[in-house]
Design a protein around this motif. Structure first.
Motif, PDB file in Angstrom:
ATOM      1  N   GLU A  27       0.812  -1.222   0.000  1.00 43.80           N
ATOM      2  CA  GLU A  27       0.000   0.000   0.000  1.00 43.80           C
ATOM      3  C   GLU A  27       0.850   1.280   0.000  1.00 43.80           C
ATOM      4  O   GLU A  27       0.313   2.376   0.027  1.00 43.80           O
ATOM      5  N   ILE A  28       2.171   1.120  -0.025  1.00 45.01           N
ATOM      6  CA  ILE A  28       3.037   2.301   0.045  1.00 45.01           C
ATOM      7  C   ILE A  28       3.872   2.443  -1.233  1.00 45.01           C
ATOM      8  O   ILE A  28       4.575   1.517  -1.641  1.00 45.01           O
ATOM      9  N   GLN A 215      12.628   6.100   9.587  1.00 44.32           N
ATOM     10  CA  GLN A 215      11.789   5.370  10.538  1.00 44.32           C
ATOM     11  C   GLN A 215      10.543   6.176  10.897  1.00 44.32           C
ATOM     12  O   GLN A 215       9.435   5.627  11.013  1.00 44.32           O
ATOM     13  N   ARG A 218       8.134   5.782   8.200  1.00 42.06           N
ATOM     14  CA  ARG A 218       7.548   4.426   8.255  1.00 42.06           C
ATOM     15  C   ARG A 218       6.475   4.345   9.348  1.00 42.06           C
ATOM     16  O   ARG A 218       5.389   3.811   9.143  1.00 42.06           O
ATOM     17  N   ASP A 219       6.785   4.915  10.523  1.00 43.22           N
ATOM     18  CA  ASP A 219       5.828   4.869  11.644  1.00 43.22           C
ATOM     19  C   ASP A 219       4.559   5.654  11.310  1.00 43.22           C
ATOM     20  O   ASP A 219       3.449   5.204  11.588  1.00 43.22           O
ATOM     21  N   SER A 221       3.405   6.296   8.328  1.00 46.48           N
ATOM     22  CA  SER A 221       2.678   5.548   7.296  1.00 46.48           C
ATOM     23  C   SER A 221       1.860   4.429   7.936  1.00 46.48           C
ATOM     24  O   SER A 221       0.681   4.224   7.594  1.00 46.48           O
ATOM     25  N   ALA A 222       2.469   3.715   8.875  1.00 44.03           N
ATOM     26  CA  ALA A 222       1.759   2.605   9.537  1.00 44.03           C
ATOM     27  C   ALA A 222       0.538   3.136  10.286  1.00 44.03           C
ATOM     28  O   ALA A 222      -0.549   2.531  10.237  1.00 44.03           O
ATOM     29  N   ALA A 223       0.695   4.282  10.942  1.00 46.41           N
ATOM     30  CA  ALA A 223      -0.444   4.853  11.679  1.00 46.41           C
ATOM     31  C   ALA A 223      -1.553   5.254  10.711  1.00 46.41           C
ATOM     32  O   ALA A 223      -2.742   5.030  10.978  1.00 46.41           O
ATOM     33  N   LEU A 225      -2.148   3.942   7.828  1.00 43.51           N
ATOM     34  CA  LEU A 225      -2.736   2.741   7.224  1.00 43.51           C
ATOM     35  C   LEU A 225      -3.643   1.988   8.190  1.00 43.51           C
ATOM     36  O   LEU A 225      -4.352   1.069   7.786  1.00 43.51           O
ATOM     37  N   SER A 226      -3.604   2.380   9.463  1.00 39.47           N
ATOM     38  CA  SER A 226      -4.393   1.632  10.452  1.00 39.47           C
ATOM     39  C   SER A 226      -5.873   1.993  10.394  1.00 39.47           C
ATOM     40  O   SER A 226      -6.699   1.337  11.009  1.00 39.47           O
ATOM     41  N   ARG A 229      -9.793   2.412   4.862  1.00 42.09           N
ATOM     42  CA  ARG A 229      -9.394   3.093   3.631  1.00 42.09           C
ATOM     43  C   ARG A 229     -10.468   4.052   3.104  1.00 42.09           C
ATOM     44  O   ARG A 229     -10.191   5.211   2.802  1.00 42.09           O
TER      45      ARG A 229
END
Ligand code: CAA
Length: 269
Positions: A27-28, A215, A218-219, A221-223, A225-226, A229
């Motif tokens: 997704e990235i 990092q 990345r963090d 992005s993860a947040a 994506l949580s 959508r």
């Protein structure tokens, strides 16, 4: 011109003439300005490649990270544009100046296409900025929804110092973020805005040590994506429309979006 990565993988593309690298991992999507020896200076080829990436973004992508290789995010437009010779195969400002008004405006509009899609509601774009982001570099960072800055970031709207205006879609987000008065001061002095000041002005979502930039993105992005959508897309659409609406209009827009969400989640066929 793009070239598939060795092995023919569709997920990693090099736009050599544009000085860009583009990778998709689930997704990235990550776009890397990859001409560090020239501080990731940008050309019309860069903007065409950016537009092409936007047009062909795989449907599953939700996050687009824009980053720069080396010590600077981007030193802005390739200064060869100011020379009579220009950028090989791409012309110069002198050659552009001879175009008729329609072709001239069309060329600028084409360049802007490389930046505009980064605001699409179905994605969140994040600029990861270290070192200098000058002119077109600052505007590229402004085209993204969020900016994560390394604490050595230096933002500069250099165009007025060179006799130009910022025309790569950067003036609106700058004004939206800092207000007309501060934007006038920043642009017309062409001064450097450091990371700490940028954070205070609302230009940065986050400021981190240079070694932590990757990092941190990345963090973040993860947040991002949580969340759901479709809800994220609808919410971004609502937030983007808010400045142009009255409270009543915004409430109506909220109702419309929420009806769509609740129907999608709970309506039985
Ligand atoms: N275009 C082409 N080459 C560039 C460049 C640019 N914008 N910026 C840097 N380079 C090249 C340098 O010429 C140098 O090349 P050589 O090694 O072959 O000499 C190399 O990149 C490294 O540059 P520096 O040694 O200057 O690197 P630095 O880290 O010490 O400084 C910098 C970085 C402060 C960004 C400095 O390079 C600089 O000021 N660059 C020019 C910035 C600029 O004026 N950009 C135009 C902005 S206006 C704009 O973008 C217009 C628009 O949208 C319409």
């Amino acid at each position: 011109m793009s070239e598939a990565a060795p092995g023919g993988s569709a997920e990693k593309v090099f736009y050599e003439e544009a000085g860009l690298r583009y990778e998709v991992d689930g997704e990235i999507a990550t776009i890397t300005l990859d001409r560090p020896e020239k501080r990731n200076a940008q050309t019309f080829a860069t903007w065409s490649a950016l537009a092409q990436i936007g047009e062909n973004l795989p449907q599953q992508v939700r996050i687009v990270v824009v980053r720069g290789e080396g010590p600077s995010f981007s030193a802005g437009i390739d200064l060869r544009m100011f020379t009579p010779e220009g950028v090989p195969g791409q012309g110069s400002f002198a050659s552009t100046a001879t175009l008729d008004a329609t072709a001239f405006e069309g060329r600028i509009a084409q360049a802007q296409q490389g930046f505009l899609w980064l605001r699409r509601p179905d994605i969140v774009s994040i600029a990861a900025v270290q070192g200098h982001a000058v002119g077109a570099g600052f505007q590229l960072a402004l085209a993204c929804d969020l900016r994560v800055l390394a604490d050595d970031a230096k933002l500069c709207m250099k165009e007025p110092a060179l006799g130009l205006v910022p025309d790569l879609t950067g003036t609106k987000p700058l004004v939206d973020l800092v207000g007309v008065s501060r934007a006038v001061e920043i642009c017309l002095t062409a001064r450097v805005v450091g990371a700490e000041e940028a954070a205070g002005l609302g230009l940065a979502a986050l400021v981190v040590a240079p070694g932590e930039l990757e990092q941190a993105v990345r963090d973040l992005s993860a947040a991002l994506l949580s969340t759901n959508r479709d809800a994220a897309t609808a919410t971004k659409r609502l937030l983007q429309g808010a400045p142009g609406r009255t409270l009543e209009e915004q409430c109506a827009a909220e109702r419309q979006e929420q009806m769509g969400r609740i129907r999608a989640l709970f309506a039985r066929s």
